[in-house]
Design a protein around this motif. Sequence first.
Motif, mmCIF file in Angstrom:
data_model
loop_
_atom_site.group_PDB
_atom_site.id
_atom_site.type_symbol
_atom_site.label_atom_id
_atom_site.label_comp_id
_atom_site.label_asym_id
_atom_site.label_seq_id
_atom_site.Cartn_x
_atom_site.Cartn_y
_atom_site.Cartn_z
ATOM 1 N N GLU A 208 0.848 -1.188 0.000
ATOM 2 C CA GLU A 208 0.000 0.000 0.000
ATOM 3 C C GLU A 208 0.888 1.244 0.000
ATOM 4 O O GLU A 208 1.870 1.301 0.729
ATOM 5 N N TRP A 224 -2.988 0.339 -3.922
ATOM 6 C CA TRP A 224 -2.751 -0.981 -3.333
ATOM 7 C C TRP A 224 -2.474 -1.987 -4.438
ATOM 8 O O TRP A 224 -3.248 -2.123 -5.376
ATOM 9 N N SER A 225 -1.348 -2.674 -4.303
ATOM 10 C CA SER A 225 -1.034 -3.830 -5.141
ATOM 11 C C SER A 225 -1.182 -5.060 -4.261
ATOM 12 O O SER A 225 -0.368 -5.300 -3.372
ATOM 13 N N LYS A 226 -2.230 -5.836 -4.493
ATOM 14 C CA LYS A 226 -2.508 -6.979 -3.634
ATOM 15 C C LYS A 226 -1.427 -8.042 -3.755
ATOM 16 O O LYS A 226 -0.649 -8.065 -4.702
ATOM 17 N N ASP A 233 -4.059 -0.531 -8.202
ATOM 18 C CA ASP A 233 -5.394 0.057 -8.280
ATOM 19 C C ASP A 233 -5.580 1.032 -7.117
ATOM 20 O O ASP A 233 -4.828 1.019 -6.140
ATOM 21 N N TYR A 235 -7.932 2.505 -4.009
ATOM 22 C CA TYR A 235 -8.931 2.044 -3.048
ATOM 23 C C TYR A 235 -9.285 3.187 -2.112
ATOM 24 O O TYR A 235 -8.491 4.129 -1.915
ATOM 25 N N ARG A 237 -11.059 4.083 1.904
ATOM 26 C CA ARG A 237 -11.399 3.559 3.221
ATOM 27 C C ARG A 237 -11.555 4.719 4.189
ATOM 28 O O ARG A 237 -10.929 5.774 4.001
ATOM 29 N N GLN A 246 -12.819 -0.772 -3.667
ATOM 30 C CA GLN A 246 -11.958 -0.651 -4.838
ATOM 31 C C GLN A 246 -12.575 0.346 -5.804
ATOM 32 O O GLN A 246 -13.715 0.185 -6.255
ATOM 33 N N THR A 248 -10.835 1.706 -8.778
ATOM 34 C CA THR A 248 -10.444 1.469 -10.168
ATOM 35 C C THR A 248 -10.162 -0.011 -10.371
ATOM 36 O O THR A 248 -9.730 -0.717 -9.454
ATOM 37 N N ASN A 249 -10.386 -0.468 -11.587
ATOM 38 C CA ASN A 249 -10.133 -1.874 -11.939
ATOM 39 C C ASN A 249 -9.796 -1.920 -13.420
ATOM 40 O O ASN A 249 -10.653 -2.073 -14.275
#
Length: 534
Positions: A208, A224-226, A233, A235, A237, A246, A248-249
Amino acid sequence: MEQHANQQYEFGHFRLMPNERRLYRENESVALPPKEFELLFLLVRNAGQPMTREDLHRTLWPHSIVEEANLNVHISALRKALADGSTEAQFIETLPRHGYRFVAPVTAVELPDSIIKQVAAVPTEIKLLSDDDAVSSKSEVAPKRFWQYARQRPALWIAILCVLALTLLGSLAGLYLYLFKAPNAEGATGNDSFAVNTLPLTTYPGRETQSAFSPDGNQLAFVWSKEDTANLDIYLRMVEGGNVIQLTNHAGDESNPTWGPQGRALAFYRSANDGDGIFVIPALGGTERKLTEVSPHRTGLGPHTWLHWSSTGKWLVITDKATGQEPLSLYLLSPETGEKRRLTTPPVSVIGDCSPMFSPDGSQIAFVRLLSAAAGELFIVSVNDGEPRQLTHSGEGISNLTWANQGSEIVYSSRYSGKSSLFRLPAAGGRAQLLQFAGNEAQYPVYSEHGKRLAWARNTDNTDIFQVRTKDGKATGSATSLIASTAAETSPRYSPDGKKIVFVSNRSGSDEIWVCGNGGEDPTRLTSFQGPLA
């Protein structure tokens, strides 16, 4: 010719001041990396005389093995800095199959009594930045020579590979929060003027980074890159916790979220196969809108940002350039009409301007002028007159920033100590103070007036050096660890006889040059720069 301590050199519209290690075009400072300054100094002091490529190599890199093309690169960059692109050389003449000659008339001015002398046409030696040029820049050690020397090894060759292993352990790879207080009544800016607790904001698996507070300070946008994907993308919170949304996708990578007025929308940067651009999307989700295309290929420039939205909502400030040859500049972009205005015009000798951020009242923009890949300085420019004011002059590796305390201070990230740290600096100018509570590898600071909160990203990158055996140019086995520590090891090169390896490591607390045996044994530090490598 004897070199005097108070001597400077004048040619054309330029003034070269060796003691300050500065070049001026009339009254404007021209930024030059160390090697290009030394090359110009050598040519100017031998004005009118042919300088062979061998002489230049011997003087600039007396103890190093560098590619022939390195000199060409520095000459080309120097000509660009001098704007010497005409068919007939104005300053530096190429002598085919021989070398170069400085052809412009040069006068040596000895201050303070202004006794003017013509520069003697006798080759002289110069004192370089370092007394031991064996510690030259890692970019000047020839990669092709490495393969040449590796092939001299018997039977199976050993090729060195740098493998980047990001240690993403919970909050160590996430965002942190700090309660940030203004200086006390006596004007002290010591660490006792801060709150005492540093809290992790995110502890998600993955990476993050690049957070942004909403205008009311209640929400946080971040990149955040999971753990299971390398895609970036955006996110959202609540700052106090809760579900993550989320926003953007896309197959491309999104970065640098920035909130619009009233927190109704966010702008962001996208890098994709079909080009890079600036986009806007509603904060509640929905259809995104492309504002403009921008110049691509920025991944090698370091941890910088490329846009920011003013609190009035009238303008975005973005980093872009009109042609591929010119430096990056700052532009004002209207999110409503698409109108685009140039704000800065950096010298052609620098990489350009980046990491812009509006002041809280929207009247000024703080930004980083990137002098080279490793050096950046902090500037402020008024939105109205466009004349930048330089705040720092130390050659630090400044990368990103935020305004704090109602615009009275700027907090920025710098690699001055070899690892990224946060500093605070009065916006009017003055002395910077290290924010020790942020720790090492602190990047992307953001500040919210609501609650006086400072957030930043902190990563732990563990970069080790591996080896793989090859035969006929193909790997014959898997990579095995060769040089490793809990810090970062990079830029390995074999010695000419293949018996030693030189590399860069920050295991001592700053980026330094180390040497070890060809099996990784007996690592020994060669330098003590205690600062960034240029």
